[in-house]
Design an enzyme around this catalytic site. Structure first.
Site, PDB file in Angstrom:
ATOM      1  N   GLU A  49       0.896  -1.160   0.000  1.00 39.54           N
ATOM      2  CA  GLU A  49       0.000   0.000   0.000  1.00 39.54           C
ATOM      3  C   GLU A  49       0.933   1.208   0.000  1.00 39.54           C
ATOM      4  OE1 GLU A  49      -3.878   1.432  -0.168  1.00 39.54           O
ATOM      5  OE2 GLU A  49      -3.119  -0.590  -0.374  1.00 39.54           O
ATOM      6  N   ASP A  60      -4.332  11.202   7.889  1.00 44.22           N
ATOM      7  CA  ASP A  60      -3.108  10.690   8.489  1.00 44.22           C
ATOM      8  C   ASP A  60      -2.688  11.461   9.723  1.00 44.22           C
ATOM      9  OD1 ASP A  60      -2.460   8.539   6.729  1.00 44.22           O
ATOM     10  OD2 ASP A  60      -2.207  10.054   5.182  1.00 44.22           O
ATOM     11  N   TYR A 175     -10.989  -2.030   2.894  1.00 41.45           N
ATOM     12  CA  TYR A 175     -10.146  -1.479   3.974  1.00 41.45           C
ATOM     13  C   TYR A 175     -11.008  -1.328   5.223  1.00 41.45           C
ATOM     14  CZ  TYR A 175      -6.224   1.227   5.896  1.00 41.45           C
ATOM     15  OH  TYR A 175      -5.153   1.663   6.645  1.00 41.45           O
TER      16      TYR A 175
END
Length: 268
Positions: A49, A60, A175
């Site tokens: 990934e 993030d 995911y």
């Protein structure tokens, strides 16, 4: 997309989960980044990934934000990232390669052109982190036109409608978020997620890989025991890069031992 299907079929036969590391392309520089990726694969990574450096990575935490900054400081551009991807694909023809992107980077030269370039260099999947399922039509349609698997995030609080949409539109893998919030090894992934995994299977979703806060072998084996097809680890890997910027050889050695321990746990 077939690379994911082949991978999951092989792992299924061997009764193992997938271990998938995440790194940012070009962190801490192009040459070392390519060595890092070779090391991850040699140490047992089942798929990759990869992030393309972006100025405002909303999903993030600080660890991966710093990785973006280091890649920017090294002058890494999206065009160079695609050159790196072509090199990685040439060297490793069978490993599934996924990109984790933000919409602005996809829009830059037009959505269709972006996915065409992905297909050209051998990318298998793209997850656009800041595009929710209900706004994903132009992205997933362009992805499928170019044989790229559109990846969708399934959050821990997903309702039945969202689970059905993720199952219907996603390809490659799903995911599965361990928890809400931003990425980071310090926020450990909370289990169990059995009920979500069971629902995703019931709706014939692509295999679930659990991510966010995965930083120990115990968490990998717990994810596999809960029924996930494997686990994705990003911040814990990027921290090893950050900690060893002054000693590139030590960095690769530590990455190798971390990945091989995480992969071993997927066989539990």
């Amino acid at each position: 997309m077939e690379r994911y299907e082949n991978l999951f079929a092989q792992l299924n036969d061997r009764r193992e989960g997938a271990f998938v590391p995440f790194v940012t392309l070009g962190d801490p520089g192009i040459e070392q980044s390519l060595k890092i990726i070779d090391t991850l694969i040699d140490a047992g990574a089942d798929a990759l990934e990869l992030g393309v450096p972006f100025s405002d990575p909303l999903a993030d935490g600080p660890t991966i934000q710093n990785a973006n900054l280091r890649a920017f400081a090294a002058g890494v551009t999206p065009a160079q990232c695609f050159e790196m991807l072509a090199l990685i694909r040439e060297k490793h023809p069978t490993i599934p390669i996924g990109l984790l992107m933000y919409a602005n980077l996809v829009f830059n030269n037009g959505i269709d052109a972006f996915y065409a370039r992905c297909e050209q260099v051998g990318v298998d999947s793209v997850l656009v982190a800041d595009v929710p399922v209900e706004e994903s039509a132009p992205f997933r349609q362009a992805a499928l036109r170019h044989n790229i698997a559109p990846i969708f995030i399934c959050p821990p609080n997903a309702d039945d409608d969202l689970l059905r949409q993720v199952a219907s539109y996603g390809r490659g893998y799903t995911y599965l978020l361990s928890r809400s919030g931003v990425t980071g090894a310090e926020n450990r992934g909370a289990l169990p997620l059995h009920h979500l995994i069971e629902k995703l299977k019931e709706y014939h979703a692509a295999p679930a890989l659990q991510g966010f806060g995965i930083s120990s072998p115990e968490q990998v084996s717990a994810a596999v025991r809960a029924g996930a097809a494997g686990a994705i680890s990003g911040s814990a890997i990027v921290k090893i890069i950050e900690k060893n910027l002054a000693s590139p050889k030590q960095m690769l050695a530590e990455l190798r031992s971390f990945v091989s321990a995480m992969k071993a746990a997927s066989r539990a």
